[in-house]
Scaffold this motif. Structure first.
Motif, PDB file in Angstrom:
ATOM      1  N   ARG A 109     -18.778  19.075 109.538  1.00  0.00           N
ATOM      2  CA  ARG A 109     -20.045  19.517 109.901  1.00  0.00           C
ATOM      3  C   ARG A 109     -20.782  20.165 108.675  1.00  0.00           C
ATOM      4  O   ARG A 109     -22.105  19.964 108.532  1.00  0.00           O
ATOM      5  CB  ARG A 109     -20.064  20.719 110.912  1.00  0.00           C
ATOM      6  N   VAL A 110     -20.205  20.811 107.715  1.00  0.00           N
ATOM      7  CA  VAL A 110     -20.857  21.270 106.630  1.00  0.00           C
ATOM      8  C   VAL A 110     -21.183  20.117 105.786  1.00  0.00           C
ATOM      9  O   VAL A 110     -22.362  20.089 105.023  1.00  0.00           O
ATOM     10  CB  VAL A 110     -19.847  22.368 105.755  1.00  0.00           C
ATOM     11  N   VAL A 111     -20.299  19.108 105.583  1.00  0.00           N
ATOM     12  CA  VAL A 111     -20.807  18.144 104.596  1.00  0.00           C
ATOM     13  C   VAL A 111     -22.022  17.402 105.145  1.00  0.00           C
ATOM     14  O   VAL A 111     -22.975  17.093 104.584  1.00  0.00           O
ATOM     15  CB  VAL A 111     -19.645  17.052 104.616  1.00  0.00           C
ATOM     16  N   MET A 112     -21.929  17.173 106.629  1.00  0.00           N
ATOM     17  CA  MET A 112     -23.133  16.694 107.387  1.00  0.00           C
ATOM     18  C   MET A 112     -24.338  17.321 107.188  1.00  0.00           C
ATOM     19  O   MET A 112     -25.328  17.041 106.822  1.00  0.00           O
ATOM     20  CB  MET A 112     -22.836  16.531 108.949  1.00  0.00           C
ATOM     21  N   SER A 113     -24.245  18.890 107.120  1.00  0.00           N
ATOM     22  CA  SER A 113     -25.287  19.692 106.938  1.00  0.00           C
ATOM     23  C   SER A 113     -25.958  19.448 105.474  1.00  0.00           C
ATOM     24  O   SER A 113     -27.273  19.217 105.405  1.00  0.00           O
ATOM     25  CB  SER A 113     -24.928  20.967 107.221  1.00  0.00           C
ATOM     26  N   GLU A 114     -25.191  19.107 104.611  1.00  0.00           N
ATOM     27  CA  GLU A 114     -25.360  18.907 103.284  1.00  0.00           C
ATOM     28  C   GLU A 114     -26.391  17.640 103.072  1.00  0.00           C
ATOM     29  O   GLU A 114     -27.326  17.294 102.091  1.00  0.00           O
ATOM     30  CB  GLU A 114     -24.446  19.210 102.038  1.00  0.00           C
ATOM     31  N   ASN A 115     -25.884  16.685 103.759  1.00  0.00           N
ATOM     32  CA  ASN A 115     -26.664  15.492 103.829  1.00  0.00           C
ATOM     33  C   ASN A 115     -27.914  15.616 104.387  1.00  0.00           C
ATOM     34  O   ASN A 115     -28.928  14.895 103.918  1.00  0.00           O
ATOM     35  CB  ASN A 115     -25.546  14.413 104.457  1.00  0.00           C
ATOM     36  N   MET A 116     -27.951  16.477 105.497  1.00  0.00           N
ATOM     37  CA  MET A 116     -29.226  16.568 105.888  1.00  0.00           C
ATOM     38  C   MET A 116     -30.298  17.245 104.886  1.00  0.00           C
ATOM     39  O   MET A 116     -31.355  17.046 105.154  1.00  0.00           O
ATOM     40  CB  MET A 116     -29.050  17.478 107.232  1.00  0.00           C
ATOM     41  N   ASN A 117     -29.592  18.280 104.097  1.00  0.00           N
ATOM     42  CA  ASN A 117     -30.420  18.450 102.986  1.00  0.00           C
ATOM     43  C   ASN A 117     -30.553  17.456 101.683  1.00  0.00           C
ATOM     44  O   ASN A 117     -31.099  17.949 100.557  1.00  0.00           O
ATOM     45  CB  ASN A 117     -29.528  19.885 102.387  1.00  0.00           C
ATOM     46  N   ARG A 118     -29.956  16.389 102.002  1.00  0.00           N
ATOM     47  CA  ARG A 118     -30.110  15.339 100.956  1.00  0.00           C
ATOM     48  C   ARG A 118     -29.322  15.777  99.689  1.00  0.00           C
ATOM     49  O   ARG A 118     -29.579  15.084  98.588  1.00  0.00           O
ATOM     50  CB  ARG A 118     -31.578  15.015 100.626  1.00  0.00           C
ATOM     51  N   GLY A 119     -28.118  16.428  99.890  1.00  0.00           N
ATOM     52  CA  GLY A 119     -27.523  16.830  98.755  1.00  0.00           C
ATOM     53  C   GLY A 119     -28.137  17.769  97.627  1.00  0.00           C
ATOM     54  O   GLY A 119     -27.537  18.028  96.557  1.00  0.00           O
ATOM     55  N   GLN A 120     -29.022  18.376  97.951  1.00  0.00           N
ATOM     56  CA  GLN A 120     -29.929  19.426  96.979  1.00  0.00           C
ATOM     57  C   GLN A 120     -29.225  20.570  96.434  1.00  0.00           C
ATOM     58  O   GLN A 120     -29.414  20.823  95.407  1.00  0.00           O
ATOM     59  CB  GLN A 120     -31.356  19.643  97.642  1.00  0.00           C
ATOM     60  N   TYR A 121     -28.147  21.026  97.158  1.00  0.00           N
ATOM     61  CA  TYR A 121     -27.587  22.189  96.765  1.00  0.00           C
ATOM     62  C   TYR A 121     -26.230  21.859  96.071  1.00  0.00           C
ATOM     63  O   TYR A 121     -26.039  22.257  95.208  1.00  0.00           O
ATOM     64  CB  TYR A 121     -27.198  23.011  98.147  1.00  0.00           C
ATOM     65  N   LEU A 122     -25.496  20.780  96.669  1.00  0.00           N
ATOM     66  CA  LEU A 122     -24.402  20.169  95.998  1.00  0.00           C
ATOM     67  C   LEU A 122     -24.895  19.718  94.509  1.00  0.00           C
ATOM     68  O   LEU A 122     -23.863  19.771  93.664  1.00  0.00           O
ATOM     69  CB  LEU A 122     -23.801  19.075  96.704  1.00  0.00           C
ATOM     70  N   ALA A 123     -25.947  19.315  94.203  1.00  0.00           N
ATOM     71  CA  ALA A 123     -26.539  18.669  93.035  1.00  0.00           C
ATOM     72  C   ALA A 123     -26.552  19.778  92.279  1.00  0.00           C
ATOM     73  O   ALA A 123     -26.509  19.513  90.764  1.00  0.00           O
ATOM     74  CB  ALA A 123     -27.879  17.984  93.234  1.00  0.00           C
ATOM     75  N   GLN A 124     -26.564  21.135  92.424  1.00  0.00           N
ATOM     76  CA  GLN A 124     -26.557  22.200  91.566  1.00  0.00           C
ATOM     77  C   GLN A 124     -25.094  22.599  91.330  1.00  0.00           C
ATOM     78  O   GLN A 124     -25.013  23.337  90.243  1.00  0.00           O
ATOM     79  CB  GLN A 124     -27.368  23.477  92.262  1.00  0.00           C
ATOM     80  N   SER A 125     -24.111  22.065  91.649  1.00  0.00           N
ATOM     81  CA  SER A 125     -22.848  22.614  91.417  1.00  0.00           C
ATOM     82  C   SER A 125     -22.363  22.130  90.028  1.00  0.00           C
ATOM     83  O   SER A 125     -22.758  20.978  89.789  1.00  0.00           O
ATOM     84  CB  SER A 125     -21.855  21.863  92.649  1.00  0.00           C
ATOM     85  N   GLN A 126     -21.671  23.038  89.537  1.00  0.00           N
ATOM     86  CA  GLN A 126     -21.167  22.784  87.923  1.00  0.00           C
ATOM     87  C   GLN A 126     -19.787  22.107  88.002  1.00  0.00           C
ATOM     88  O   GLN A 126     -19.295  22.115  87.064  1.00  0.00           O
ATOM     89  CB  GLN A 126     -21.520  24.070  87.167  1.00  0.00           C
ATOM     90  N   SER A 127     -19.179  22.117  89.335  1.00  0.00           N
ATOM     91  CA  SER A 127     -17.939  21.763  89.448  1.00  0.00           C
ATOM     92  C   SER A 127     -17.652  20.815  90.241  1.00  0.00           C
ATOM     93  O   SER A 127     -16.451  19.991  90.381  1.00  0.00           O
ATOM     94  CB  SER A 127     -16.933  22.936  89.874  1.00  0.00           C
ATOM     95  N   ILE A 128     -18.359  20.155  91.036  1.00  0.00           N
ATOM     96  CA  ILE A 128     -18.175  19.197  92.204  1.00  0.00           C
ATOM     97  C   ILE A 128     -17.720  17.834  91.680  1.00  0.00           C
ATOM     98  O   ILE A 128     -16.794  17.175  92.121  1.00  0.00           O
ATOM     99  CB  ILE A 128     -19.358  18.999  93.033  1.00  0.00           C
ATOM    100  N   GLN A 129     -18.438  17.365  90.497  1.00  0.00           N
ATOM    101  CA  GLN A 129     -18.067  16.169  89.801  1.00  0.00           C
ATOM    102  C   GLN A 129     -16.607  16.187  89.502  1.00  0.00           C
ATOM    103  O   GLN A 129     -15.674  15.171  89.706  1.00  0.00           O
ATOM    104  CB  GLN A 129     -19.028  15.961  88.683  1.00  0.00           C
ATOM    105  N   GLN A 130     -16.390  17.256  88.966  1.00  0.00           N
ATOM    106  CA  GLN A 130     -14.874  17.429  88.139  1.00  0.00           C
ATOM    107  C   GLN A 130     -13.678  17.411  89.523  1.00  0.00           C
ATOM    108  O   GLN A 130     -12.604  17.048  89.270  1.00  0.00           O
ATOM    109  CB  GLN A 130     -14.721  18.645  87.231  1.00  0.00           C
TER     110      GLN A 130
END
Length: 226
Positions: A125-146
């Motif tokens: 549900r949280v991942v779905m929520s972030e997709n509703m936000n078009r990934g704008q907050y996850l794009a700010q993550s400094q660790s998600i890629q790694q």
């Protein structure tokens, strides 16, 4: 999240506001408790609907403490997203796929992903929520890629072993295999309510889940198999 927020989260390991020392004897535990409660809040209501007041009340802490650790509601939301991915990848890395024959390893990976998603609806549900936000907050993550590099690396090594031994067909992409596994196992949770209502199925029924798990695993294996 900016560097200031990351700095606050790091400094929370060794310091906290003097007036709230009763809640900061174990900063790591306090932060983990806040994120656990926030996970449910964000999963149920999304970022816009979630309330810091409710998270503070449920964790017996204060808004001031939450803002001290995470900077803002958005900072807490991003921390929850990162931690969700981190936990999944950590468990995934414990599957020891390299110790199994390629096809057995692929089956285990698909089954693990299915089981994880089926038992972690809040994650979905949280991942779905972030997709509703078009990934704008996850794009700010400094660790998600790694965080996700090991997952793709593991699939790539597994697949290459399978190709080398003649079990898997050549020409496939590790990210595409990962996407196919994710899509099939994610849908089973994300759409369980609408799909179940439309087709009059109990998507949470143990027998139905076992059958779906086996079907998804077989789909992925047949797609990769030589």
């Amino acid at each position: 999240m900016n560097e200031t927020v990351h700095s606050r989260r790091r400094s929370a390991r060794s310091a906290a506001p003097a007036k709230e020392t009763t809640r900061t004897n174990d900063p790591e535990r306090t932060m983990a408790n806040i994120m656990e409660v926030a996970m449910t809040e964000f999963a149920e209501k999304g970022l816009a609907g979630a309330r810091i007041d409710e998270i503070a009340a449920a964790t017996q802490t204060s808004k001031r403490m939450i803002y001290y650790y995470f900077g803002s509601k958005e900072g807490l939301y991003l921390a929850v997203l990162e931690e969700s991915y981190r936990q999944m990848r950590e468990i995934e890395s414990q599957q020891h796929l390299e110790d199994l024959e390629p096809e057995a390893a692929l089956r285990k990976l698909v089954e693990f992903t299915f089981d994880h998603h089926a038992t972690h609806e809040n994650y979905i549900r949280v991942v779905m929520s972030e997709n509703m936000n078009r990934g704008q907050y996850l794009a700010q993550s400094q660790s998600i890629q790694q965080l996700n590099v090991p997952a793709i690396s593991s699939i790539r090594k597994l697949y290459e072993r399978g190709v080398a031994s003649g079990v898997f067909r050549p020409g496939l992409n590790a990210i595409d295999i990962h996407a196919s596994i994710s899509a099939l196992t994610f849908f089973n949770v994300s759409n369980r309510h609408t799909f179940g209502l439309i087709f009059k199925l109990d998507m949470a029924d143990a027998k139905a889940m076992a059958a779906r798990r086996a079907a998804i695993t077989e789909m992925v294996v047949r797609y990769v198999r030589a």
